[in-house]
Enzyme design. Structure first.
Site, short mmCIF file in Angstrom:
data_model
loop_
_atom_site.label_atom_id
_atom_site.label_comp_id
_atom_site.label_asym_id
_atom_site.label_seq_id
_atom_site.Cartn_x
_atom_site.Cartn_y
_atom_site.Cartn_z
N ASP A 13 0.81 -1.22 0.00
CA ASP A 13 0.00 0.00 0.00
C ASP A 13 0.84 1.27 0.00
O ASP A 13 0.46 2.28 0.58
CB ASP A 13 -0.96 0.04 1.22
CG ASP A 13 -1.80 -1.20 1.31
OD1 ASP A 13 -2.26 -1.67 0.26
OD2 ASP A 13 -2.00 -1.71 2.43
N LYS A 16 1.88 2.36 -5.03
CA LYS A 16 2.56 1.91 -6.25
C LYS A 16 1.70 2.12 -7.50
O LYS A 16 2.23 2.46 -8.55
CB LYS A 16 2.90 0.41 -6.14
CG LYS A 16 3.93 0.10 -5.08
CD LYS A 16 4.23 -1.38 -5.02
CE LYS A 16 3.07 -2.23 -4.54
NZ LYS A 16 2.66 -2.01 -3.14
N LYS A 18 -0.36 4.38 -8.43
CA LYS A 18 -0.26 5.72 -9.01
C LYS A 18 1.09 5.95 -9.69
O LYS A 18 1.19 6.48 -10.78
CB LYS A 18 -0.50 6.76 -7.92
CG LYS A 18 -0.42 8.14 -8.48
CD LYS A 18 0.18 9.13 -7.54
CE LYS A 18 0.82 10.22 -8.34
NZ LYS A 18 0.84 11.50 -7.64
N GLY A 40 -4.53 -4.34 -4.34
CA GLY A 40 -5.52 -3.34 -4.74
C GLY A 40 -4.80 -2.05 -5.07
O GLY A 40 -4.18 -1.46 -4.20
N HIS A 41 -4.84 -1.67 -6.33
CA HIS A 41 -4.20 -0.41 -6.73
C HIS A 41 -5.28 0.60 -7.09
O HIS A 41 -6.12 0.33 -7.94
CB HIS A 41 -3.30 -0.64 -7.95
CG HIS A 41 -2.04 -1.38 -7.61
ND1 HIS A 41 -1.26 -1.98 -8.56
CD2 HIS A 41 -1.43 -1.59 -6.44
CE1 HIS A 41 -0.23 -2.55 -7.97
NE2 HIS A 41 -0.31 -2.33 -6.68
N GLN A 224 1.96 -5.81 -3.23
CA GLN A 224 2.35 -5.91 -1.81
C GLN A 224 3.71 -5.20 -1.59
O GLN A 224 4.03 -4.32 -2.37
CB GLN A 224 2.40 -7.37 -1.34
CG GLN A 224 1.03 -8.03 -1.26
CD GLN A 224 0.56 -8.67 -2.54
OE1 GLN A 224 1.34 -9.27 -3.26
NE2 GLN A 224 -0.70 -8.55 -2.87
N ARG A 304 -5.86 0.81 7.87
CA ARG A 304 -4.46 0.39 7.97
C ARG A 304 -3.86 0.89 9.28
O ARG A 304 -4.22 1.96 9.76
CB ARG A 304 -3.66 0.96 6.80
CG ARG A 304 -4.15 0.47 5.47
CD ARG A 304 -3.37 1.11 4.32
NE ARG A 304 -3.95 0.71 3.06
CZ ARG A 304 -4.17 1.52 2.02
NH1 ARG A 304 -3.82 2.79 2.08
NH2 ARG A 304 -4.71 1.06 0.92
P1 IMP Z 1 -2.74 -12.67 1.90
O1 IMP Z 1 -1.83 -12.15 0.84
O2 IMP Z 1 -4.20 -12.39 1.63
O3 IMP Z 1 -2.48 -14.11 2.23
O4 IMP Z 1 -2.43 -11.87 3.26
C1 IMP Z 1 -1.19 -12.00 3.94
C2 IMP Z 1 -0.75 -10.66 4.51
O5 IMP Z 1 -0.42 -9.79 3.44
C3 IMP Z 1 -1.82 -9.95 5.32
O6 IMP Z 1 -1.19 -9.21 6.36
C4 IMP Z 1 -2.43 -8.99 4.33
O7 IMP Z 1 -3.04 -7.89 4.96
C5 IMP Z 1 -1.19 -8.60 3.55
N1 IMP Z 1 -1.48 -8.13 2.20
C6 IMP Z 1 -1.83 -8.88 1.13
N2 IMP Z 1 -1.99 -8.10 0.05
C7 IMP Z 1 -1.74 -6.84 0.42
C8 IMP Z 1 -1.71 -5.59 -0.27
O8 IMP Z 1 -1.94 -5.48 -1.47
N3 IMP Z 1 -1.36 -4.50 0.49
C9 IMP Z 1 -1.05 -4.60 1.80
N4 IMP Z 1 -1.06 -5.75 2.49
C10 IMP Z 1 -1.40 -6.86 1.79
#
Ligand code: IMP
Length: 423
Positions: A13, A16, A18, A40-41, A224, A304
């Site tokens: 988060d 990225k 943007k 999620g972008h 991520q 967050r």
């Molecule tokens: P998972 O990827 O859904 O298995 O989640 C594992 C961890 O990664 C958790 O703490 C989620 O909140 C975090 N996470 C997964 N995708 C994102 C993202 O796009 N942004 C921020 N945290 C993420």
């Protein structure tokens, strides 16, 4: 522009989407190489807001080819929904601008249910996943029991494999106390999505090598962030893919010597969603940002966790990713503060640390060592040039880059394309 990897230097988060959208102007091909629709972008163009989960951000520009590489895990039903939602917003997605690797693994409904059940069973030790089935899908990939996008092109083969996988996974679901999944329902939903996606599915490695031979520039869009990397992050509070720069190569089939540059994206402060250690977490800065309506997740809407800039973490991210330059986002989030803290070291059992401990128990016991800088208390969201930023803001940016060990290239002061300064 050479082939460039854009990675998150924190816990995801970082903004990225943007930055990728802005950089896409000078790339012809934009690639996602890991993760799934856990990402999620959010991209804002004028009045329009687009939220992308699986499709690379390059889709919003004309004449760009977007690729979902072999390292991504795909829920094809969710992907079709994303394509349809974009077309509802006037963005046409077809085989001319989106290619999907036939080797990308499928996320199936039982992955999501197992993800959810495992989280419930972990109780207070839960990871805080997005419940999108990402961990179980990558688990099947590593166990060599996964189904792939290419399998959707052969319905008879897909159905046979699905039936076998459901026998095993339904017994796991029953043992976990959850309802089994209906074969017929999954088969029809996935084959229908497969039919719609078929023209887009193929060998993306060959496409990418052809693009490089034609001297096209490739931008790798990381999802991520570094500390959610399966190997280098705060395990087990991580996602299940390699979110660091190396993941761009394994997840796309583009070899390391073809990568020219790594850009690290970081917020001017730090955020994290989900559970796990977060040394600079701070209630006051969390409250301030949430009161401003900021820092709610694009995928799950979760608030967050927020904290001060952590230079110990970002220095490590620079090392693991080989970050050449930095894009610092959300500078405007700090506009109202009188004093700003930066974490320059950790204290653990009476010792000062310059790198984060590898075990999450150790990291959870670290207390941050802060330095303080004056804030600027002037709005920066309309500033167009670095030299027009308040001097205190310029000093703050220089300091966090110096501590991270990479050159400043981009500063972002808001979600719009125009709120971006190149240094
Ligand atoms: P998972 O990827 O859904 O298995 O989640 C594992 C961890 O990664 C958790 O703490 C989620 O909140 C975090 N996470 C997964 N995708 C994102 C993202 O796009 N942004 C921020 N945290 C993420």
């Amino acid at each position: 522009m050479s082939n460039t990897v854009l990675v998150g230097a924190q816990w995801g988060d970082e903004g990225k989407g943007k930055i990728i959208d802005v950089l896409t102007e000078s790339a012809q091909v934009v690639v996602r190489s890991q993760g799934g629709n856990n990402a999620g972008h959010t991209i804002v163009h004028g009045e329009h807001k687009y939220v992308l989960h699986l499709i690379p951000s390059g889709i919003l520009r004309r004449r760009k080819t977007c690729v979902i590489g072999n390292g991504v895990v795909i829920d094809p039903v969710a992907l079709v929904a994303e394509i349809e939602s974009l077309s509802g917003q006037g963005v046409q997605v077809d085989a001319k601008n989106l290619l999907i690797s036939d080797c990308a693994h499928l996320v199936l409904p039982y992955h999501r249910l197992i993800d959810e059940q495992r989280e419930i069973r972990k109780g207070k030790h839960k990871i805080g996943t997005t419940k999108r089935g990402i961990g179980p899908a990558y688990g099947d990939k590593a166990a060599r029991t996964g189904l792939r996008m290419g399998d959707l092109l052969d319905p008879a083969f897909f159905s046979e494999k699905l039936q076998a996988r459901l026998r095993e996974n339904n017994s796991i679901l029953r043992a976990l106390g959850a309802k089994p999944v209906s074969f017929k329902r999954v088969e029809s939903a996935y084959l229908e999505a497969g039919k719609k996606l078929a023209p887009l599915i193929g060998n993306t490695v060959v496409y990418l090598h052809g693009a490089m031979a034609a001297k096209k520039n490739i931008l790798f869009e990381g999802a991520q962030g570094t500390f959610l990397d399966l190997d280098h992050g705060t395990y087990p509070y991580v996602t299940s893919s390699n979110t660091t720069a190396g993941g761009a190569c394994t997840g796309s089939g583009v070899p390391p010597h073809c990568i020219g540059k790594v850009i690290g994206v970081m917020k001017a402060y730090t955020t994290r969603v989900g559970e796990g250690p977060f040394p600079t977490e701070d209630q006051e800065i969390s409250r301030m940002l949430h009161d401003m309506g900021r820092e709610f997740g694009a995928t799950t809407g979760r608030a967050r966790r927020c904290g001060w800039f952590d230079a110990v973490a970002t220095r490590y991210a620079q090392m693991v990713n080989g970050i050449d330059t930095l894009a610092v986002t959300n500078l405007d989030g700090l506009d109202s503060l009188k004093r700003i803290k930066i974490c320059v070291g950790y204290r653990l059992d009476g010792k000062e640390l310059r790198v984060p401990p590898s075990d999450n128990h150790g990291l959870a016991r670290c207390t941050p060592i802060y330095t303080e800088m004056p804030g600027w208390q002037i709005r920066t969201d309309k500033v167009l040039k670095f030299s027009d930023l308040p001097v205190a803001a310029q000093r703050y940016l220089k300091k966090i880059c110096e501590l991270t060990g990479a050159k400043l290239e981009i500063v972002s002061v808001g979600p719009g394309r125009s709120q971006t300064m190149f240094i």
